[in-house]
Design an enzyme around this catalytic site. Structure first.
Site, PDB file in Angstrom:
ATOM      1  N   LYS A 108       0.813  -1.219   0.000  1.00 23.33           N
ATOM      2  CA  LYS A 108       0.000   0.000   0.000  1.00 23.33           C
ATOM      3  C   LYS A 108       0.843   1.263   0.000  1.00 23.33           C
ATOM      4  O   LYS A 108       0.340   2.348  -0.285  1.00 23.33           O
ATOM      5  CB  LYS A 108      -0.974  -0.037   1.163  1.00 23.33           C
ATOM      6  CG  LYS A 108      -2.048  -1.097   0.934  1.00 23.33           C
ATOM      7  CD  LYS A 108      -3.115  -1.121   2.005  1.00 23.33           C
ATOM      8  CE  LYS A 108      -4.237  -2.072   1.612  1.00 23.33           C
ATOM      9  NZ  LYS A 108      -3.792  -3.475   1.495  1.00 23.33           N
TER      10      LYS A 108
HETATM   11  C1  LIG Z   1      -4.405  -4.465   0.651  1.00 24.80           C
HETATM   12  C2  LIG Z   1      -3.669  -5.742   0.499  1.00 24.80           C
HETATM   13  C3  LIG Z   1      -4.047  -6.720  -0.437  1.00 24.80           C
HETATM   14  C4  LIG Z   1      -5.283  -6.588  -1.311  1.00 24.80           C
HETATM   15  O1  LIG Z   1      -5.184  -5.558  -2.243  1.00 24.80           O
HETATM   16  P1  LIG Z   1      -6.544  -5.000  -2.933  1.00 24.80           P
HETATM   17  O2  LIG Z   1      -6.093  -3.863  -3.758  1.00 24.80           O
HETATM   18  O3  LIG Z   1      -7.418  -4.575  -1.783  1.00 24.80           O
HETATM   19  O4  LIG Z   1      -7.137  -6.112  -3.698  1.00 24.80           O
HETATM   20  C5  LIG Z   1      -3.287  -7.862  -0.547  1.00 24.80           C
HETATM   21  N1  LIG Z   1      -2.208  -8.060   0.239  1.00 24.80           N
HETATM   22  C6  LIG Z   1      -1.822  -7.151   1.160  1.00 24.80           C
HETATM   23  C7  LIG Z   1      -0.636  -7.446   2.012  1.00 24.80           C
HETATM   24  C8  LIG Z   1      -2.517  -5.954   1.317  1.00 24.80           C
HETATM   25  O5  LIG Z   1      -2.115  -5.071   2.238  1.00 24.80           O
END
Ligand SMILES: *Cc1c(COP(=O)(O)O)cnc(C)c1O
Length: 487
Positions: A108
């Site tokens: 993120k």
């Molecule tokens: C947020 C997240 C996801 C999922 O991503 P999306 O964009 O919500 O599908 C997968 N793995 C981790 C570690 C995340 O923090």
């Protein structure tokens, strides 16, 4: 470049307006009216920031090139230790795109390092004078990444609410030790749903909004439905492809597949936009954990959120309503009236079904699979033994889905979304180790076991004194903004 809502309203906004508004007033998500094409072959020799500049200029033409260049350099340069878009080979066909070399060791960071800068610039371009207060309910990763992204950004403040039951010790320390003058962190009594309900209530509270407005403050969210969070993620699909061309794995024009551990459908949706830009993407494989509502949807066209909710070892994928899917529904149907209907059914009945044509259109690009909770540990171990590669539970879900699908038809990139050192307990257990109670001892043991090195942003937390120690009942979340901005 014009944006519009998936549900019909807000036609003709530019990117800055879409980013500042977040969610469209009709409840829909902002999408580009027409996806831009770019000359990808011309980007073959370029570095991450240069590729990012080309992609962002195409989607955000109302932002100046000078601004974007600076924002990209400060987001993805030193902060990612030279490892933005880092791709590593497990075999000649299988690659891992390690998206966790940013400041909080979470994928993120890609979105949340850049999005606050896009937001602040949008405020400047649109002449906003008030303070934007970001409220975030988090199950762990988003909170820290958002804090780090909004830290000391002019004209903004951020308050993060995490459940006192439910985040790991490391995640808690990451948040409670956060630096910055415009940040606040609160523990909430209860679980993630309690925290999220409290934040949603604060957003819907008219009286709170009026009081804050008199104090020069407007609430906003850093939610993954914001276009400013999605668009930075398009970049690493492109850089992965270009890297494999440079390595000679692909000739320009040959197809590349991606497998994406999915929760709210933002990350994989960015892959779809990359394909629309002209990137030769073969399949986008949507990997879910035991909360497999998307797997069923991609196979049958029936989205059914009426099912048990499982708490798994990949908590960022524990989601039953994947908000960004609405973008795909709109693009695949081209019909905002249909989207309004499906979303109404979802809100009222927890389910909807798309027609054959829309499903066929979606299946032209997407496949889906899921991994049961029992198989995740097994997969962490299998990947480690087969390739000497350590992965976290989210990434393991993606590897499992590919593994169960049989031989790979073409080169494939797995998006690795979290550092294995962030999920030490599960990873150590999977490797047959005793798990120490102290989280830093666990990190040390995993480093020793796998002869690797944990991200410094995690190990440097040891011994750091928390700045934020307040716990609130969930129904008092709305009081926090008033305390941060007293009369
Ligand atoms: C947020 C997240 C996801 C999922 O991503 P999306 O964009 O919500 O599908 C997968 N793995 C981790 C570690 C995340 O923090």
């Amino acid at each position: 470049m014009e944006y519009r809502s998936t549900r019909g309203s807000g036609q003709g906004l530019d990117a800055a307006e879409a980013i500042l508004t977040g969610l469209a007033p009709d409840g829909g998500l902002f999408v580009p009216k027409k996806c831009p094409k770019i000359d990808l072959e011309a980007l073959l020799g370029k570095d991450y920031v240069e590729v990012a500049l080309a992609v962002l200029q195409a989607f955000l033409p109302d932002y100046s090139k000078t601004f974007l260049k600076e924002a990209l350099q400060s987001s993805y340069g030193a902060h990612f230790e030279g490892k933005a878009g880092y791709l590593t080979a497990l075999s000649s066909q299988l690659y891992s795109l390690e998206l966790w070399h940013g400041p909080t060791a979470a994928f993120k960071d890609y979105a949340l390092q850049l999005m606050p800068k896009l937001l602040v610039e949008a405020r400047r371009m649109l002449g906003r004078q008030d303070t934007t207060l970001i409220l975030v309910a988090t199950s762990g990763d988003t909170g820290k990444a958002a804090l780090e992204g909004f830290k000391d950004m002019p004209g903004t403040a951020i308050a993060v609410f995490y459940p006192n039951q439910g985040v790991s010790e490391i995640q808690k320390l990451q948040m409670t030790t956060q630096e910055g003058e415009n940040v606040a962190v609160f523990a909430i009594e209860g679980n993630f749903d309690d925290a999220q309900r409290g934040v949603k209530k604060a957003f819907g509270d008219r009286e709170l909004a009026d009081t804050l407005e008199r104090r020069g403050v407007r609430l906003s969210s850093a939610n993954s439905i914001n276009w400013g969070r999605l668009v930075p993620q398009v970049v690493y699909y492109v850089t992965s492809y270009l890297q494999l061309c440079r390595k000679g794995v692909l000739r320009f024009g040959e197809l590349l597949d991606f497998c994406v551990p999915t929760g709210n459908f933002g990350d994989i949706m960015a892959g779809w936009y990359a394909k629309q830009m002209g990137l030769p993407v073969g399949r986008l494989v949507c990997a879910s954990n035991q909360n497999n509502v998307l797997t069923e949807f991609f196979k049958t066209g029936h989205y059914n959120a009426n099912r048990p909710f499982y708490k798994t070892s990949s908590p960022s994928m524990d989601i039953l309503v994947s908000s960004n899917l609405e973008r795909l529904l709109f693009h695949a149907s081209g019909d905002d009236e249909a989207v309004r209907g499906w979303m109404k059914e979802l809100a009222e009945k927890g389910q909807y079904e798309v027609g054959k044509e829309v499903l066929a259109n979606i299946q032209g690009t997407f496949s889906a699979g899921y991994a049961d909770e029992e198989t995740v540990g097994e997969e962490i171990r299998r990947v480690y033994e087969a390739y000497g590669y350590l992965c976290d539970p989210h990434t393991a879900v993606a590897f499992r889905v590919l593994h169960e699908g049989g031989a790979l038809p073409r080169p494939t990139v797995v998006l690795s979304t979290a550092s294995p050192y962030k999920f030490c307990e599960k990873v150590l257990e999977a490797l047959g180790q005793q798990v120490p109670a102290d989280p830093f001892e666990a990190i040390g043991l995993l480093e020793k076991t796998a002869k690797g090195q944990a991200p410094k942003s995690l190990t440097s937390l040891q011994g750091k004194a928390p700045r934020f120690t307040q716990t609130l009942p969930a129904d008092e979340i709305a009081k926090a903004p008033l305390r941060l901005f007293p009369a």
